[in-house]
Motif scaffolding. Structure first.
Motif, PDB file in Angstrom:
ATOM      1  N   PHE D 129       0.850  -1.176   0.000  1.00  0.00           N
ATOM      2  CA  PHE D 129       0.000   0.000   0.000  1.00  0.00           C
ATOM      3  C   PHE D 129       0.888   1.229   0.000  1.00  0.00           C
ATOM      4  O   PHE D 129       1.906   1.248   0.688  1.00  0.00           O
ATOM      5  N   HIS D 134      -2.088   7.478  -2.809  1.00  0.00           N
ATOM      6  CA  HIS D 134      -3.499   7.707  -2.486  1.00  0.00           C
ATOM      7  C   HIS D 134      -3.759   9.170  -2.166  1.00  0.00           C
ATOM      8  O   HIS D 134      -4.769   9.737  -2.569  1.00  0.00           O
ATOM      9  N   CYS D 144      -9.783   5.889   5.386  1.00  0.00           N
ATOM     10  CA  CYS D 144      -9.370   4.554   5.828  1.00  0.00           C
ATOM     11  C   CYS D 144      -9.167   4.494   7.340  1.00  0.00           C
ATOM     12  O   CYS D 144      -9.412   3.471   7.962  1.00  0.00           O
ATOM     13  N   CYS D 165     -10.548  -3.047  -0.374  1.00  0.00           N
ATOM     14  CA  CYS D 165      -9.737  -2.193  -1.250  1.00  0.00           C
ATOM     15  C   CYS D 165     -10.366  -2.126  -2.639  1.00  0.00           C
ATOM     16  O   CYS D 165     -10.503  -1.057  -3.224  1.00  0.00           O
ATOM     17  N   HIS D 169     -11.309   0.780  -5.428  1.00  0.00           N
ATOM     18  CA  HIS D 169     -10.572   0.880  -6.696  1.00  0.00           C
ATOM     19  C   HIS D 169     -11.519   0.761  -7.885  1.00  0.00           C
ATOM     20  O   HIS D 169     -11.234   1.268  -8.965  1.00  0.00           O
ATOM     21  N   CYS D 217      -0.862  -4.084  -6.476  1.00  0.00           N
ATOM     22  CA  CYS D 217      -0.564  -4.143  -5.035  1.00  0.00           C
ATOM     23  C   CYS D 217       0.402  -5.266  -4.666  1.00  0.00           C
ATOM     24  O   CYS D 217       1.063  -5.197  -3.644  1.00  0.00           O
TER      25      CYS D 217
END
Lengths: 185, 475, 1016, 219
Positions: D129, D134, D144, D165, D169, D217
């Motif tokens: 991450f 972000h 988050c 997640c 996305h 990821c």
């Protein structure tokens, strides 16, 4: 402890039960009962006697329809599962194949079809037969254990409108039935 | 001229009876049931202990594989599959004969199947269990193998339904399930027989529970026979699909020697081939051990040997055709793959396969051979060896030398490879011995049904072919 | 992103070290680096566990899938107390430094994650690396973390009770110093390796000044003494030879492996390749002739290679000179007469060769280069120098530059040392690095002589044969943790700066000498002082920081010297040259491709890196030709006794090496170390026993006798021909000009149609092009990949079972007669097929395609069916059969014996935190360094850009390739280098006929043969 | 021979077993697994005790300090680093300079030792991450981490599971904010934003294209 003896004291009888030596005798007896218009009677044999269902005037089984429905259901489930998971929920580029790669989905769809059909067939059969049923009145007949060996039993239920203790007994005796006796319900 | 087949020799128009020794219904019941009711025979105990020991080896092997890693096998790059998948295909193949006998022969109204189908079906189920070991434990992280099933999960991930391996998962699990259902449906009336003959209350209860209260009612028989017919009808395409899909594991790949359109029929033929060989092996032993000569007649065995001959020849044809297509395609990689098979480092395996699968069974062209117990016993075993090698040859020789010579390698099994395969036999025989000890190994009801006396139209020994007409006449 | 480094506190204080290690060991990145697959397992795995414990652990992992209350165990975050300057947790820092290597230095940029050096790259500004690095530089980072390193100093044997603290060592040293000062330094002998450090030189001078009686000796197993001696004869002063091959059209190597082991290999390789880049079809191309006995990397890249026994090589050089002088009027003065005896035909089957080569050289005066191997006698170098001078190459393609280290003949030097030791003239022997007991000429028996010294102090990185004999063992600092300086072959000076405080409070050579002189200056101060003197002045601070930033002092390269030939001396030397006569077999000695002279014997990456030509790992062997093998009835793997007439014998397996000269046995020295860490123990055979002062490089009169024993030789490639398959597609320059697209039309196949519509790749479309004409097969990419991607080792047993894990491998195929084949190389990473066969067969979708066309491999989804590997036509997928990354990490040879975990906290410090460490049971493969792609994309996003610019992402293999043979980039970006190359007519994909649509494509190999030699 | 007959009631046993036993059993098992074995249950609400009773409520909430004062690497690096002790001492050298609750902080600073904070938000090690990416896209802290400014002791409020997640996305539009609002804890997502196939960065209009493929990821 239930045994043939204790059950043998009939309060209200369930059926008249007797047996024949050969399939042939049973066959003819059943024809007689059928022609006499009996509905609630049954034959108990160690193996399926050919054509007996005709002699007893039974309708063909409804099982195929159950299986057909389950099969179609399985087919839809099979395809839907694959289409949705790989095509809609999380489409991923795998070997450059399209998301709805129908040819690749055929095998699984087929297997699911077969699986559900078989379940339908298996459970449907026991369902239609009302089994498992561990206790049944006719089992109280002292010789009934030979029904799975070499005796061909007939049982006429008391609740049948045509049933008459004496006449039915006579009729079966003539047909060659042995050890005729009423069993308690 | 063997005396076991007198009738047939005298009058070809009339087939040899399926039950000898003038047995009546009760005789048949007793002959089969006594096997289960008799006190445990010594040889059985001995055999069982041996199987248990081998099963123990399997346990140790699996513990090692999970604890240490499948590096314990001899696998490498490029040979990522070898004895593991070989064992899988081998056992699955063996299973097929059971379904074939019980389903396909049933649909073809081959009455001679009745005395062998029960054992054959049992063999199928146990073979499937043995087979499942291999794909199960060949994965690197078996504790995550459940990812192969479409279970909703927090990763939002699904299995890849495009993978032949996943088709396998569905095919084999379906096959196993359906086989068990089919087998059990067939067992119920016989379990009832055992229940009714049982002398102890315990046996009466146990058999009673599994007999589901079966009372031979003809109203039940009607649904029952229809269900049996339909299960047979479902099993037939299923069994064909299973080995077809197993063959897809290879046919769908790009590997020379795997990427072959002939695989599906070729694999199915091979499966039936090996399966029947295994049935013969088991039956010959069971027959001798339990004196079932009257129910498992030479005619049964001979028929099976005929099938072995037929399928063996089909397989042989496939072997040849592979080479022809490789040459005909003009694809250098294909050509090399097959030349390498026959003359490369694994030639020994290839020629073992040819001699066991193609040459051996040709003996069955001679009646003397196909009716001689020792001969068929030996051949049936060599066929099984040969079929194991067929799978090994297909899998390993194609992998060990594929496209890029730089990555060519050679596979050598380790002790763990061997113990795994050996152990699978332990599993199989343990289950099979338990089966012959506690369940009727011959379908009592079905055997009775094909006896002349079963015909409701006169007891005189008629050939079954007349029965149907007679029934119609009365209907 | 390069910065001047933050300066350290007292580098030598143990406290500092432990604290810093804790910081390192506890940073979150570091935690992430270890045991990714079983996070819960990591802690357990840190301690050795038994097989049972391991099973429980597995059980636990299984359980975890289910047990509800089971969170990941509590994890600690230990932040810095005071964050060092420039450190941003999670962002790597890059520092410029330099690695002393053989006769030169390689400028480096080293990646560091919160203080842990993890990856080594070449320094683009440095002349001897140009942004690339060779295998030895790449793998040197592993030596820093080598768990078998000396972690303390000892007085006497290496054992706990003999441990001595840094303070005690300093005290002892200065005590010794004062004692020596008393008698003017007499009795002090200092033995160094060939060093190129101005500061060390300065310190040694200081020693000589303060201790006039002290003597300094030098020994190196492989040196450039002969080169300097040769130019001394030819030009009157000892000069070093620095090549400028980019200017050469014709290159002739007489027994020189200049691309891989001699001179400035990286620089030479780059220059050589630059002369063969074929941007457009009509481009010119240089031509390389190689004359050698043992098949070297350089030889494998020759357009024409002449395979003759090493004894004949000097004669060939002479014959060449004669031919040039007589047939082409090259004025060699007296030399002509001196070489008159060498008729071309004197040397077997070389007449035609000598003539053709001479013609080619003469036709390219000033644009040709004649290169002699380091090991050839000085006379040959002298003649070669004369020829180059006469041809006008000197100063153009062959530069004669000031030699940093002018002290000549190392053999003489160490012989002298042994003499005076035996004579008892030495009471204090200080050995700075090296391992003379192991590497010194056998007939000197250095070990015995060493005992004569009252006090022997050994200073080195690892415990070795010499350390064992020393009275004092002082543990040395790795170059990544020490201050120093070094000059490259061409004189370019770099500062060696530390990336991490010494892990074990160790000493640099400078510290030791400083201690001896009773000084207190740190090596940092000493180095600064040197350059203060050199580049003093007001803006020194600026220059200094600039040098630290750039990794070099600009303009310190030596200018080529103007040279005057001295034909008379050369002629005299040439006449004096004694050519060895054939007598039985000959034996030649070479540095080992794994262990070099023995100093890398404990480096797992190097041991498992296949030898470029033989693909041999974890071993060395006697290389013989097929003919020689047949003559002696030998197969590869047969153990033989190799004995010399002059005495001495060696038991060693033979390996049939195509291209090896007949009747010539090539031995590599460096393996077979007796006193060495877990990795090197029991690996290979020690050939130094046969190497004597009388025959340091070539010796005649050897014989082979079969012992009947067999030895497993672990080769990563066991099949050496292409079976006529069009994998490496090559042609000659001439033919190429006629049909530039020959490679694309080579394979006939039906049109490649697909049932389905193709996927569109709108965004980035990553691709790679590998130029087979440039690839020299040096393996640098393999080691770079290993370091970047945390690729585990599998050990010899693993390689024998062909389970090696390299993500990129260099396939080597031989073509033609097995006795004298020519070789081609093909680096093979994952081809990233657009229609990847591996993806569709994975039952759990663990490998799928990214929107940028990467063939993603998700380790944490993989369940390990190995189906993908089976279905990969290129066989680039690698399976973790065991817990390779964690089990027996310090002793990979033990792998496969079950998980007796042998975890090393220091070893794991090298792991790249941006790449998952794979656990047992999962598949892995080349990802085009997806971590680098992601970092670049995120960086772009931070800048609010939608696309990554060309060059912002480069894979580890491409970055380190000395010849720039690997080009990576975005195929959708029409301006990118990779897109341009992919459009070239030479471009083709292997097995493209399977319609896999590989993203990695190859540029066909082009050779430039000489017509006259073609019709042979 | 005495033949055992099953009692009448036995006819009801099997159906009963199925409908009362297996049926409900399976359902509860499935429901149990799908809830209790997932991050939703296992991770959310995790609130370990910290060595130093640091209150985000006090610092970020009441004192209104910006998140980036301490977590100052968040815009440059993949991790929002826990600040070095030095950062604390910037103020606490004077403020509450001798509070016993800050003893550990002062020791840490004096002896150059680390404070052993307990990790709260722990993404699996194989999932990478990146905070900076972000933030650059316009995903703020509270999306988050929740209302950290109201947490005396930090607790995990989101499952941080792969599925969670992916939800974002696949359709990030609802959570995107302007750069100015990144650390605004009180920021509320705009209601009923239509799903946007091509979401863009609100300040620069840059196409976001959040990765949905694996290597986005997993490296």
């Amino acid at each position: 402890m239930h045994t043939a003896e204790t059950n043998a004291k009939p309060t209200r009888p369930f059926a008249l039960v007797g047996w024949f030596k050969t399939p042939a005798e049973l066959y003819h007896a059943c024809e007689k009962l059928r022609d006499a218009g009996f509905k609630h009677f049954d034959a108990h044999t160690p193996f399926p006697v050919h054509g007996l269902e005709r002699a007893m005037g039974l309708k063909p089984s409804r099982l195929p329809w159950i299986v057909l429905c389950m099969g179609l259901f399985g087919l839809c489930v099979g395809f839907a599962l694959q289409m949705w998971t790989l095509g809609v929920d999380y489409p991923m580029n795998i070997s450059g194949k399209p998301f709805f790669a129908v040819p690749a989905y055929i095998p699984v769809a087929f297997e699911v079809t077969v699986l559900l059909s078989s379940f339908g067939c298996f459970l449907g059969m026991w369902g239609l037969n009302g089994l498992p049923r561990f206790f049944h009145p006719v089992m109280q007949h002292p010789s009934f254990h030979r029904a799975t060996d070499n005796c061909f039993f007939v049982s006429v239920e008391v609740k049948d409108p045509k049933y008459d203790a004496t006449r039915t007994l006579k009729m079966l005796e003539e047909a060659g039935a042995q050890e005729l006796q009423e069993v308690a319900s | 001229m063997s005396t076991n087949t007198t009738l047939q020799d005298e009058n070809p128009a009339v087939r040899a009876p399926l039950v000898l020794g003038g047995k009546d219904f009760h005789g048949v019941t007793t002959a089969v049931s006594e096997i289960v009711e008799r006190p445990t025979p010594k040889p059985w105990i001995l055999g069982f202990l041996i199987s248990l020991a081998v099963l123990g080896i399997l346990g140790a092997t699996l513990a090692d594989l999970v604890g240490v890693g499948i590096g314990e096998w001899g696998l490498n790059h490029p040979v990522g599959w070898a004895w593991d998948i070989t064992g899988f295909v081998f056992w699955i193949g063996i299973g097929h004969a059971g379904t074939l006998i019980s389903a396909i022969l049933f649909l073809f109204r081959q009455k001679w199947r009745t005395s062998i189908n029960r054992a054959a079906e049992a063999m199928t189920i146990f073979a499937v269990f043995a087979a499942l070991l291999f794909p199960g434990f060949h994965v690197g992280r078996i504790w995550l193998a459940y990812w192969m099933f479409p279970l909703p999960n927090q990763m939002n991930m699904w299995p890849n339904f495009r993978s032949p391996l996943l088709w396998d998962v569905f095919a084999v699990s379906t096959y196993g399930t359906v086989s068990i259902l089919f087998w059990y449906v067939g067992l119920v009336p016989d379990l009832a027989t055992l229940r009714d003959r049982a002398s102890t209350k315990l046996r009466q209860m146990v058999y009673g529970i599994f007999a589901l209260g079966w009372r031979g009612s003809h109203r039940h028989w009607v649904n029952y026979e229809r269900a049996y017919l339909m299960l047979a009808g479902l099993s037939t395409p299923l069994v064909l699909s299973v080995h077809t899909i197993v063959s897809f594991d290879f046919a769908v790949s790009v590997l020379p020697g795997w990427h072959t359109t002939i695989f599906p029929p070729y694999f199915v033929a091979g499966a039936i081939f090996s399966g029947f060989a295994m049935v013969v092996t088991l039956m010959v032993v069971a027959r001798a051990a339990y004196g079932l000569h009257d129910l498992l007649t030479i005619r049964h065995l001979e028929n099976m040997n005929k099938i072995i001959l037929a399928t063996g020849t089909m397989v042989g044809y496939a072997y040849g055709m592979e080479f022809f297509i490789a040459w005909y395609s003009g694809n250098d990689y294909e050509v090399y793959a097959f030349t390498n098979r026959a003359f490369g480092p694994y030639a020994w395996a290839y020629w073992t396969m040819i001699s066991c699968n193609v040459i051996g069974p040709q003996l069955f062209w001679f009646k003397k051979m196909r009716t001689s117990i020792p001969v068929m016993f030996v051949i049936s075993i060599t066929v099984n060896i040969g079929m194991w090698f067929e799978r090994f040859v297909i899998i390993s020789t194609s992998l060990h030398r594929d496209f890029l010579p730089s990555s060519w390698g050679y596979f050598q099994p380790t002790i763990i490879d061997i113990s795994m395969f050996l152990g699978s036999f332990g599993l199989f025989f343990t289950m099979f011995l338990l089966f012959v000890r506690y369940l009727p190994m011959i379908a009592i009801g079905e055997v009775k049904a094909v006896m002349p006396a079963a015909n409701p139209h006169g007891e005189h020994g008629e050939d079954e072919r007349h029965t149907a007409e007679a029934a119609h006449a009365h209907g | 992103m390069k910065r001047a480094p933050y300066t350290y506190g007292q580098d030598l204080s143990g406290k500092q070290y432990w604290r810093s290690l804790d910081e390192l060991a506890e940073t979150p990145e570091f935690k992430e680096a270890l045991e990714r697959e079983f996070p819960d397992g990591a802690s357990e795995l840190l301690d050795p566990v038994t097989r049972r414990a391991f099973m429980n652990l597995m059980g636990a992992t299984v359980g975890l899938a289910g047990l509800t209350a089971c969170r990941r165990p509590e994890e600690k975050i230990l932040p810095y107390s005071k964050r060092p300057e420039d450190v941003v947790e999670g962002m790597p820092l890059y520092y410029a430094t330099a690695m002393p290597f053989a006769g030169t230095a390689i400028g480096l940029l080293v990646e560091s994650h919160t203080g842990r050096p993890t990856k080594i790259e070449g320094n683009p500004r440095h002349a001897d690396s140009l942004g690339a690095a060779n295998v030895y530089a790449q793998s040197s980072v592993l030596d820093l973390y080598d768990p078998d390193r000396l972690t303390s100093s000892y007085e006497g044997k290496v054992s706990v009770e003999n441990k001595r603290t840094a303070e005690q060592v300093k005290a002892a040293l200065s005590a010794r110093g004062t004692a020596l000062k008393g008698k003017g330094g007499t009795g002090l002998a200092i033995l160094t390796e060939a060093h190129r450090s101005p500061t060390l030189a300065r310190q040694l001078d200081e020693v000589k000044k303060q201790l006039p009686g002290a003597k300094v000796y030098r020994w190196d197993a492989f040196s450039r003494d002969n080169v300097r001696e040769g130019s001394r004869i030819a030009f009157g002063r000892p000069l070093d030879v620095s090549l400028a091959l980019e200017n050469a059209k014709v290159i002739v190597s007489v027994g020189s492996d200049f691309m891989h082991t001699e001179g400035s290999p990286v620089k030479n390789a780059r220059a050589f390749a630059s002369g063969r880049k074929l941007a457009e079809a009509n481009a010119e191309m240089n031509r390389l002739y190689v004359v050698e006995s043992h098949y070297t990397v350089t030889g494998s890249n020759a357009d024409h290679r002449l395979r003759i026994p090493a004894r004949d090589v000097p004669a060939f050089a002479m014959a060449l000179a004669r031919e040039l002088a007589t047939a082409h009027g090259v004025n060699l003065g007296d030399v002509t007469g001196a070489v008159d005896a060498y008729k071309p035909e004197l040397v077997e089957k070389t007449g035609k060769w000598a003539r053709a080569v001479a013609k080619d050289l003469a036709a390219n005066r000033g644009t040709s280069a004649l290169i002699a191997g380091d090991s050839l006698p000085p006379a040959v170098h002298a003649v070669v120098a004369a020829v180059n001078h006469a041809l006008g190459n000197a100063g153009k393609t062959v530069n004669y530059v000031k030699a940093v280290d002018e002290s000549s003949d190392g053999v003489a030097s160490i012989s002298a040392l042994v003499q005076s030791l035996k004579a008892g003239e030495v009471d204090t022997l200080l050995i700075l690095g090296g391992n003379p007991v192991f590497t010194a000429p056998a007939d000197l028996d250095f070990a015995a002589a060493m005992d004569k010294a009252a006090v022997s102090i050994f200073h080195g990185l690892q415990e070795n044969e010499t350390a064992q004999k020393a009275k004092w063992v002082v543990h040395a600092s790795h170059y990544l943790e020490s201050w120093g300086d070094v000059r490259a072959l061409d004189g370019t000076a770099s500062v060696v700066q530390p990336l991490v405080a010494p892990l074990y409070a160790s000493f640099t050579e400078l510290d030791v000498l400083e201690g001896l002189l009773g000084g207190t200056r740190s090596s940092h101060e000493l180095v600064r002082a040197t350059w203060q003197a050199e580049k003093g002045g007001v803006d020194f601070e600026k220059n200094w920081r600039r040098a630290l930033h750039d990794g070099l002092f600009a303009g310190t390269a030596y200018a080529p010297e103007a040279v005057e030939a001295k034909p008379a001396d050369v002629a005299a030397a040439a006449r004096a040259l004694v050519v060895q006569k054939a007598d039985g077999l000959e034996v030649t000695f070479h540095p080992d491709s794994h262990a070099w002279d023995g100093k890398y014997a404990n480096n797992g990456w190097l041991q498992e890196m296949p030898d470029p030509m033989t693909k041999l790992t974890w071993d060395n062997a006697a290389f013989i030709s097929k003919a020689t093998a047949d003559a002696n009835g030998l197969r590869s793997g047969d153990v033989v006794t190799l004995s010399l007439k002059g005495g001495g014998s060696l038991t060693i397996p033979v390996l049939i090496a195509p291209g090896q000269a007949d009747d010539s046995v090539a031995l590599t020295v460096g393996q077979g170390r007796k006193v060495v860490g877990g990795v090197g123990k029991g690996v290979g055979f020690d050939a130094y026993g046969l190497r004597k002062t009388t025959g340091m490089s070539v010796v005649q009169g050897a014989s082979l006798s079969k012992t009947g024993g067999r030895h497993d030789l672990a080769q990563t490639q066991t099949h050496h021909v292409m079976e006529g398959r069009p994998l490496v597609r090559e042609t000659t320059l001439e033919k190429y000009r006629q049909t530039p697209n020959f490679a694309q039309t080579m394979v006939q196949h039906p049109p490649l149609l697909s049932l389905f519509d193709d996927f569109k790749y709108e965004g980035h479309k990553w691709g790679m092009v590998i130029d087979l004409t440039s690839c020299i097969g040096c393996n640098a990419c393999m080691v770079a990949c290993q370091a970047e991607n945390n690729i585990p080792l599998v050990g010899k047993k693993g390689v024998l079972m062909s389970r090696e894990m390299h993500w990129i491998r260099v396939d080597r195929y031989y073509e033609g007669d097995i006795g004298d084949p020519h070789a081609v190389f093909q680096p093979l990473p994952c081809q990233q097929c657009e229609n990847a066969p591996c993806e569709q067969v994975c039952p759990v979708a663990a490998t799928t395609h990214s929107s940028e066309g990467l063939n993603d491999m998700v380790y944490n989804r993989c369940i390990g069916t190995r189906y993908c590997a089976n279905n990969c036509p290129y066989k680039v997928r690698r399976f973790n059969f065991f817990n390779y990354s964690t089990d027996n990490i310090t002793n990979p040879k033990e792998l496969g014996k079950g998980p007796e975990v042998n975890w090393s906290t220091t070893r794991e410090m090298q792991f790249n935190p941006n790449v998952t460490v794979r656990a047992r049971g999962v598949m892995e493969k080349c990802t085009y360094c997806v971590q680098r792609i992601q970092e670049a994309k995120i960086a772009a996003k931070r800048e609010q850009q939608e696309r990554v610019k060309d060059g912002a992402v480069v894979t580890a293999c491409a970055q380190t390739c000395p010849t720039e043979a690997i080009i990576f980039g975005d195929l959708n970006d029409k301006g990118s280098r990779v897109a341009k190359h992919a459009a070239s007519p030479r471009d083709y994909g292997i097995l493209a006929e399977l319609n896999t649509r590989p993203r990695t494509t190859y540029q066909a190999k082009i050779r430039n043969p000489n017509k006259e030699l073609e019709q042979a | 021979m005495q033949r055992y007959l099953f009692p009448k009631w036995s006819n009801r046993v099997l159906p009963a077993v199925f409908f009362l036993g297996i049926g409900p059993g399976l359902t509860t098992a499935i429901l149990g697994v799908t809830y209790y074995f997932t991050n939703k249950h296992v991770e959310v609400g995790y609130q370990p005790a910290q060595p130093v009773e640091f209150s985000h409520k006090l610092h970020a909430g009441d004192l209104g300090m910006d998140c980036r004062y301490c977590h100052n690497t968040v815009e440059r690096a993949h991790m929002a680093a826990v600040p070095p002790t030095a950062t604390c001492m910037n103020c606490h050298a004077k403020v509450r300079a001798d509070s016993p609750r800050l003893q550990m902080v002062r020791d840490s600073y004096a002896n150059d030792t680390a404070i052993p904070w307990v990790r709260v938000h722990n993404v699996p090690d194989y999932a990478y991450f990146d905070h900076s990416a972000h933030l650059a896209a316009g995903v703020g802290c509270s999306t988050c981490h929740g209302r950290v400014d109201q947490m005396p002791r930090v607790t995990q409020v989101q499952p941080l599971s792969m599925g969670w997640c992916l939800d974002c996305h696949r359709d990030p539009a609802p959570v995107l904010r302007k750069q100015a609002d990144l650390t605004n804890m009180a920021w509320q997502p705009p209601t009923n934003v239509p799903p946007n196939p091509e979401p863009t960065q609100l300040d620069t209009g840059r196409k976001l294209a959040p990765p949905k493929h694996c290597s986005g990821c997993h490296r």
